[in-house]
Design an enzyme around this catalytic site. Sequence first.
Site, mmCIF file in Angstrom:
data_model
loop_
_atom_site.group_PDB
_atom_site.id
_atom_site.type_symbol
_atom_site.label_atom_id
_atom_site.label_comp_id
_atom_site.label_asym_id
_atom_site.label_seq_id
_atom_site.Cartn_x
_atom_site.Cartn_y
_atom_site.Cartn_z
ATOM 1 N N ASP A 51 -40.109 58.659 33.691
ATOM 2 C CA ASP A 51 -40.577 57.765 32.598
ATOM 3 C C ASP A 51 -39.344 56.686 32.532
ATOM 4 O O ASP A 51 -38.269 57.111 32.402
ATOM 5 C CB ASP A 51 -41.091 58.198 31.258
ATOM 6 C CG ASP A 51 -41.913 57.262 30.516
ATOM 7 O OD1 ASP A 51 -42.323 56.121 30.969
ATOM 8 O OD2 ASP A 51 -41.965 57.521 29.579
HETATM 9 C C1 LIG Z 1 -42.186 56.719 47.204
HETATM 10 C C2 LIG Z 1 -42.213 57.272 45.783
HETATM 11 C C3 LIG Z 1 -42.616 58.713 45.556
HETATM 12 C C4 LIG Z 1 -41.848 56.758 44.609
HETATM 13 C C5 LIG Z 1 -41.993 56.972 43.431
HETATM 14 C C6 LIG Z 1 -41.359 55.872 42.526
HETATM 15 C C7 LIG Z 1 -41.347 56.190 41.228
HETATM 16 C C8 LIG Z 1 -40.329 56.509 40.342
HETATM 17 C C9 LIG Z 1 -42.967 55.940 40.273
HETATM 18 C C10 LIG Z 1 -42.896 56.171 38.855
HETATM 19 C C11 LIG Z 1 -43.967 55.194 38.494
HETATM 20 C C12 LIG Z 1 -44.100 55.173 37.182
HETATM 21 C C13 LIG Z 1 -45.383 54.698 36.526
HETATM 22 C C14 LIG Z 1 -43.127 55.391 36.174
HETATM 23 C C15 LIG Z 1 -43.014 55.527 34.750
HETATM 24 O O1 LIG Z 1 -42.200 54.594 33.966
HETATM 25 P P1 LIG Z 1 -42.783 53.246 33.485
HETATM 26 O O2 LIG Z 1 -43.400 52.185 34.618
HETATM 27 O O3 LIG Z 1 -43.968 53.682 32.605
HETATM 28 O O4 LIG Z 1 -41.731 52.473 32.895
HETATM 29 P P2 LIG Z 1 -41.792 52.381 31.082
HETATM 30 O O5 LIG Z 1 -42.112 53.536 30.648
HETATM 31 O O6 LIG Z 1 -40.416 51.634 30.627
HETATM 32 O O7 LIG Z 1 -42.747 51.349 30.833
#
Ligand SMILES: CC(C)=CCC/C(C)=C/CC/C(C)=C/COP(=O)(O)OP(=O)(O)O
Length: 257
Positions: A33
């Site tokens: 996250d």
């Molecule tokens: C190839 C591969 C497996 C890649 C994975 C890439 C990756 C780390 C994906 C996670 C995506 C995600 C929804 C993260 C949550 O942070 P958020 O976007 O909700 O951030 P926030 O909490 O700051 O809004």
Amino acid sequence: MEFLYKVVRFLIKCMFCVVSVGPIPSHIAFIMDGNRRFAKQRNMKVGAGHEAGYFALMSMLIHCSELGVKYVTAYAFSIDNFKRRTEEVECLVDLMTEKFESWCREDSIVNMFGIRVHFSGNLQLLSEPLRDAAKKLTAATVGNSRVFLTLCVAYTSTNEIVRAVEKSCEEKWAEDQESSVINLSDIEKRMYMVIAPDPDIIIRTSGENRLSNFLLWQSAGSCLVSTSAMWPEISFWHLIWAVLNFQRYQSLLKKKL
Ligand SMILES: CC(C)=CCC/C(C)=C/CC/C(C)=C/COP(=O)(O)OP(=O)(O)O
């Protein structure tokens, strides 16, 4: 610079020796996250935050493999994430498709580290190129056995549970219409996560303490560790801290018995 790198590697090795005295968790799960906040704090595009998140996942995988952790699970894309802005969903889908395709190569990082990749989630909800890349990757890494990586994509725990209960009812009914009693093992056998033991540790970044519909069935005995670092900022030291917490929890459990 090279000297500094050597010092860091030496410190990492020392820490590995220290934690190896206690029990090493067999399964660590990550709720990745804070990618967007990481990007926002640095005036970067959201996509760059997710890309940085990808590199953080790679580094955690390598550390887990060096530590002897057999199962690693990462929450990469929840069913609820489909509700995000189209550009962001496309950006994540493109990133995953590109990486999964490249991981199929023989000299890729997953093959170099003996990582077998498994997917957990409703892959039918994905676009065809991503679904195909996921299937190809599962097949391409089937011979690896050092670390089992489960990527939760188009996943929510409630969806996993409902699907397993539905499948149990359908299959038991088809087997025997006289007595179709469903028990715990019938449901567990049909969970996406059946390939791994329940997680010993669940690490969530960005200061949140919620499970957000992740491994609800499997987390009854897990040690939950929350860190204020955003996911792309997660480091070896956060991992060591989580393992030490797990070891303390294990020794408390032993004393209680
Ligand atoms: C190839 C591969 C497996 C890649 C994975 C890439 C990756 C780390 C994906 C996670 C995506 C995600 C929804 C993260 C949550 O942070 P958020 O976007 O909700 O951030 P926030 O909490 O700051 O809004």
